[in-house]
Design a protein around this motif. Structure first.
Motif, PDB file in Angstrom:
ATOM      1  N   ALA A  46     108.238  35.192  57.159  1.00  0.00           N
ATOM      2  CA  ALA A  46     109.335  35.129  58.127  1.00  0.00           C
ATOM      3  C   ALA A  46     110.551  34.450  57.522  1.00  0.00           C
ATOM      4  CB  ALA A  46     108.881  34.375  59.385  1.00  0.00           C
ATOM      5  N   ASP A  47     110.338  33.324  56.828  1.00  0.00           N
ATOM      6  CA  ASP A  47     111.408  32.622  56.115  1.00  0.00           C
ATOM      7  C   ASP A  47     112.155  33.573  55.187  1.00  0.00           C
ATOM      8  OD1 ASP A  47     112.167  29.888  56.246  1.00  0.00           O
ATOM      9  OD2 ASP A  47     110.184  29.271  55.586  1.00  0.00           O
ATOM     10  N   LEU A  48     111.397  34.237  54.346  1.00  0.00           N
ATOM     11  CA  LEU A  48     111.991  35.063  53.304  1.00  0.00           C
ATOM     12  C   LEU A  48     112.697  36.289  53.882  1.00  0.00           C
ATOM     13  CD1 LEU A  48     109.051  34.814  50.743  1.00  0.00           C
ATOM     14  CD2 LEU A  48     111.289  33.708  50.575  1.00  0.00           C
ATOM     15  N   ASN A  49     112.107  36.877  54.918  1.00  0.00           N
ATOM     16  CA  ASN A  49     112.749  38.032  55.543  1.00  0.00           C
ATOM     17  C   ASN A  49     114.049  37.633  56.235  1.00  0.00           C
ATOM     18  OD1 ASN A  49     110.730  39.778  54.695  1.00  0.00           O
ATOM     19  ND2 ASN A  49     109.562  39.620  56.591  1.00  0.00           N
ATOM     20  N   ALA A  50     114.052  36.452  56.867  1.00  0.00           N
ATOM     21  CA  ALA A  50     115.266  35.972  57.528  1.00  0.00           C
ATOM     22  C   ALA A  50     116.357  35.692  56.503  1.00  0.00           C
ATOM     23  CB  ALA A  50     114.965  34.719  58.337  1.00  0.00           C
ATOM     24  N   GLN A  51     115.977  35.088  55.384  1.00  0.00           N
ATOM     25  CA  GLN A  51     116.960  34.807  54.343  1.00  0.00           C
ATOM     26  C   GLN A  51     117.549  36.101  53.786  1.00  0.00           C
ATOM     27  OE1 GLN A  51     116.692  31.416  51.637  1.00  0.00           O
ATOM     28  NE2 GLN A  51     116.509  32.843  49.933  1.00  0.00           N
ATOM     29  N   LYS A  52     116.711  37.104  53.589  1.00  0.00           N
ATOM     30  CA  LYS A  52     117.181  38.396  53.084  1.00  0.00           C
ATOM     31  C   LYS A  52     118.185  39.015  54.062  1.00  0.00           C
ATOM     32  CE  LYS A  52     115.372  42.840  51.385  1.00  0.00           C
ATOM     33  NZ  LYS A  52     115.961  43.769  52.375  1.00  0.00           N
ATOM     34  N   ALA A  53     117.891  38.953  55.345  1.00  0.00           N
ATOM     35  CA  ALA A  53     118.787  39.531  56.349  1.00  0.00           C
ATOM     36  C   ALA A  53     120.129  38.804  56.366  1.00  0.00           C
ATOM     37  CB  ALA A  53     118.127  39.458  57.728  1.00  0.00           C
ATOM     38  N   ILE A  54     120.086  37.483  56.265  1.00  0.00           N
ATOM     39  CA  ILE A  54     121.326  36.699  56.270  1.00  0.00           C
ATOM     40  C   ILE A  54     122.139  36.974  55.015  1.00  0.00           C
ATOM     41  CG2 ILE A  54     122.254  34.349  56.138  1.00  0.00           C
ATOM     42  CD1 ILE A  54     119.874  33.500  57.935  1.00  0.00           C
ATOM     43  N   ARG A  55     121.479  36.994  53.869  1.00  0.00           N
ATOM     44  CA  ARG A  55     122.182  37.252  52.612  1.00  0.00           C
ATOM     45  C   ARG A  55     122.878  38.609  52.654  1.00  0.00           C
ATOM     46  NH1 ARG A  55     121.929  35.463  47.294  1.00  0.00           N
ATOM     47  NH2 ARG A  55     120.011  34.251  47.549  1.00  0.00           N
ATOM     48  N   GLU A  56     122.171  39.631  53.123  1.00  0.00           N
ATOM     49  CA  GLU A  56     122.745  40.975  53.168  1.00  0.00           C
ATOM     50  C   GLU A  56     123.966  41.025  54.075  1.00  0.00           C
ATOM     51  OE1 GLU A  56     119.500  43.418  54.392  1.00  0.00           O
ATOM     52  OE2 GLU A  56     118.633  43.550  52.379  1.00  0.00           O
ATOM     53  N   GLU A  57     123.867  40.417  55.240  1.00  0.00           N
ATOM     54  CA  GLU A  57     124.964  40.472  56.207  1.00  0.00           C
ATOM     55  C   GLU A  57     126.174  39.698  55.710  1.00  0.00           C
ATOM     56  OE1 GLU A  57     126.607  42.236  59.235  1.00  0.00           O
ATOM     57  OE2 GLU A  57     124.444  42.450  58.910  1.00  0.00           O
ATOM     58  N   LEU A  58     125.955  38.506  55.177  1.00  0.00           N
ATOM     59  CA  LEU A  58     127.069  37.697  54.697  1.00  0.00           C
ATOM     60  C   LEU A  58     127.708  38.296  53.445  1.00  0.00           C
ATOM     61  CD1 LEU A  58     125.669  34.062  55.172  1.00  0.00           C
ATOM     62  CD2 LEU A  58     127.190  35.351  56.694  1.00  0.00           C
ATOM     63  N   THR A  59     126.909  38.880  52.581  1.00  0.00           N
ATOM     64  CA  THR A  59     127.446  39.516  51.374  1.00  0.00           C
ATOM     65  C   THR A  59     128.300  40.721  51.730  1.00  0.00           C
ATOM     66  OG1 THR A  59     125.575  38.773  50.025  1.00  0.00           O
ATOM     67  CG2 THR A  59     126.846  40.640  49.202  1.00  0.00           C
ATOM     68  N   ARG A  60     127.865  41.464  52.722  1.00  0.00           N
ATOM     69  CA  ARG A  60     128.632  42.632  53.162  1.00  0.00           C
ATOM     70  C   ARG A  60     130.019  42.207  53.669  1.00  0.00           C
ATOM     71  NH1 ARG A  60     125.275  44.238  56.647  1.00  0.00           N
ATOM     72  NH2 ARG A  60     124.134  45.606  55.230  1.00  0.00           N
ATOM     73  N   ALA A  61     130.065  41.084  54.364  1.00  0.00           N
ATOM     74  CA  ALA A  61     131.326  40.639  54.966  1.00  0.00           C
ATOM     75  C   ALA A  61     132.200  39.852  54.004  1.00  0.00           C
ATOM     76  CB  ALA A  61     131.032  39.791  56.203  1.00  0.00           C
ATOM     77  N   ARG A  62     131.583  39.070  53.143  1.00  0.00           N
ATOM     78  CA  ARG A  62     132.324  38.216  52.207  1.00  0.00           C
ATOM     79  C   ARG A  62     131.697  38.322  50.818  1.00  0.00           C
ATOM     80  NH1 ARG A  62     134.980  38.112  56.187  1.00  0.00           N
ATOM     81  NH2 ARG A  62     136.115  36.382  57.148  1.00  0.00           N
ATOM     82  N   PRO A  63     131.944  39.422  50.102  1.00  0.00           N
ATOM     83  CA  PRO A  63     131.266  39.654  48.817  1.00  0.00           C
ATOM     84  C   PRO A  63     131.591  38.640  47.737  1.00  0.00           C
ATOM     85  CG  PRO A  63     132.995  41.295  49.203  1.00  0.00           C
ATOM     86  CD  PRO A  63     132.828  40.543  50.475  1.00  0.00           C
ATOM     87  N   ASP A  64     132.691  37.905  47.874  1.00  0.00           N
ATOM     88  CA  ASP A  64     133.074  36.942  46.841  1.00  0.00           C
ATOM     89  C   ASP A  64     132.443  35.565  47.038  1.00  0.00           C
ATOM     90  OD1 ASP A  64     134.660  38.838  45.597  1.00  0.00           O
ATOM     91  OD2 ASP A  64     136.455  38.292  46.757  1.00  0.00           O
ATOM     92  N   PHE A  65     131.805  35.340  48.163  1.00  0.00           N
ATOM     93  CA  PHE A  65     131.169  34.046  48.430  1.00  0.00           C
ATOM     94  C   PHE A  65     129.871  33.922  47.639  1.00  0.00           C
ATOM     95  CE2 PHE A  65     132.840  31.839  52.416  1.00  0.00           C
ATOM     96  CZ  PHE A  65     134.089  32.435  52.346  1.00  0.00           C
ATOM     97  N   GLY A  66     129.578  32.715  47.193  1.00  0.00           N
ATOM     98  CA  GLY A  66     128.282  32.421  46.601  1.00  0.00           C
ATOM     99  C   GLY A  66     127.303  31.954  47.668  1.00  0.00           C
ATOM    100  N   PHE A  67     126.088  31.615  47.226  1.00  0.00           N
ATOM    101  CA  PHE A  67     125.043  31.190  48.146  1.00  0.00           C
ATOM    102  C   PHE A  67     124.298  29.970  47.610  1.00  0.00           C
ATOM    103  CE2 PHE A  67     125.574  35.573  49.467  1.00  0.00           C
ATOM    104  CZ  PHE A  67     125.371  35.528  50.845  1.00  0.00           C
ATOM    105  N   LEU A  68     124.046  29.014  48.494  1.00  0.00           N
ATOM    106  CA  LEU A  68     123.076  27.949  48.263  1.00  0.00           C
ATOM    107  C   LEU A  68     122.082  28.072  49.408  1.00  0.00           C
ATOM    108  CD1 LEU A  68     122.111  25.439  46.717  1.00  0.00           C
ATOM    109  CD2 LEU A  68     123.549  24.065  48.258  1.00  0.00           C
ATOM    110  N   MET A  69     120.871  28.524  49.086  1.00  0.00           N
ATOM    111  CA  MET A  69     119.886  28.833  50.122  1.00  0.00           C
ATOM    112  C   MET A  69     118.580  28.115  49.831  1.00  0.00           C
ATOM    113  SD  MET A  69     120.690  32.924  50.533  1.00  0.00           S
ATOM    114  CE  MET A  69     120.468  33.076  52.306  1.00  0.00           C
ATOM    115  N   GLU A  70     117.806  27.865  50.888  1.00  0.00           N
ATOM    116  CA  GLU A  70     116.578  27.084  50.715  1.00  0.00           C
ATOM    117  C   GLU A  70     115.528  27.811  49.891  1.00  0.00           C
ATOM    118  OE1 GLU A  70     113.178  24.604  53.144  1.00  0.00           O
ATOM    119  OE2 GLU A  70     114.469  25.964  54.257  1.00  0.00           O
ATOM    120  N   GLU A  71     115.244  29.037  50.250  1.00  0.00           N
ATOM    121  CA  GLU A  71     114.132  29.741  49.619  1.00  0.00           C
ATOM    122  C   GLU A  71     114.544  30.395  48.313  1.00  0.00           C
ATOM    123  OE1 GLU A  71     111.507  28.976  50.829  1.00  0.00           O
ATOM    124  OE2 GLU A  71     111.983  28.458  52.891  1.00  0.00           O
ATOM    125  N   LYS A  72     113.664  30.318  47.344  1.00  0.00           N
ATOM    126  CA  LYS A  72     113.904  30.969  46.061  1.00  0.00           C
ATOM    127  C   LYS A  72     113.602  32.455  46.189  1.00  0.00           C
ATOM    128  CE  LYS A  72     114.852  27.032  44.212  1.00  0.00           C
ATOM    129  NZ  LYS A  72     116.271  26.678  43.995  1.00  0.00           N
TER     130      LYS A  72
END
Length: 266
Positions: A46-72
């Protein structure tokens, strides 16, 4: 209510997308595949799937932003970018995995080392807490304000209690707890630091302290507390509260006294 900026709307959309999967998985928590991440600390599909969904959505909207996320995960490390997202896809994982409905998604936007927007979303209670720098803190249509209590004997204080595997890294916790407990109306340990900070901002808690936090645990919450009129201090003087992971958050009335009580406890 303050109008949400395009940036905040992006954050809400990402949190909502992740929440749908988390709520579904929470309903089937007994069947989740779970692997050990460390003593007393777990990571779930659940953790990893949620992180994947968030990464995809935020990357689509702001492709130049980096990420600091909990899960590897397998994504490239972009955490050094000047604009980045700081994300905990599931704060309160142990609660989640034990069927306790107290957990949240935390997303913060950082620019040049400064948190400019934060969102904490509790899907089970359908509560969101959010703030943008200089725009105040909000929950639904309500402006958030920290409490005005000034008498310790009336205050409710939250904390995080050390567990197996981290006890040696929190050598002063027992002393801190023993110093605070006799002075206050109660101590609470609900197991989700992001929500603890949101509740300080909402005036439900009068203060909160914890050590051993990571930026993704507290980045959004720290901004929300500040924008609600609260104060933040590191437990060790002159350190950065977010980077050190050892902090005190409270209303303005009790802040100095609470910080002193915790710092003096050895």
């Amino acid at each position: 209510m303050a109008a949400k900026s395009p940036l905040m709307n992006v954050m809400f959309k990402a949190a909502d997308k992740a929440a749908k999967g988390l709520v579904r998985d929470f309903g089937e928590v007994e069947n989740l595949q779970v692997s050990r991440k460390g003593p007393g600390d777990f990571v779930s599909t659940a953790d990893l799937n949620a992180q994947k969904a968030i990464r995809e959505e935020l990357t689509r909207a702001r492709p130049d932003f980096g990420f600091l996320m909990e899960e590897k995960d397998n994504a490239a490390d972009t955490s050094s970018k000047p604009e980045r997202w700081i994300v905990d896809p599931l704060d309160g994982t142990s609660n989640f995995l034990h069927g306790l409905g107290h957990w949240a998604i935390s997303i913060a936007a950082e620019r040049q080392g400064e948190i400019i927007a934060g969102l904490i979303f509790d899907p089970i209670k359908n509560e969101s807490f959010w703030a943008e720098k200089g725009m105040g803190a909000w929950s639904a249509n309500k402006r958030l304000r920290v409490s005005g209590r000034r008498d310790f004997s009336e205050c409710l204080i939250a904390t995080g209690i050390p567990f197996k595997g981290v006890m040696d890294k929190r050598p002063h916790f027992s002393a801190q707890l023993n110093a605070v407990m006799p002075q206050v109306a109660g101590i609470r340990r609900f197991g989700a630091a992001a929500l603890d900070l949101a509740y300080v901002a909402a005036g439900r808690y009068d203060g909160f302290w914890e050590t051993g936090l990571h930026p993704w645990d507290c980045a959004a919450g720290l901004l929300i507390v500040k924008e609600a009129g609260g104060f933040i201090s590191p437990i060790t003087p002159k350190q950065d509260a977010m980077q050190s992971g050892a902090l005190v958050a409270s209303n303005a009335e009790i802040h100095d006294a609470l910080v002193k009580t915790i710092r003096d406890a050895k």
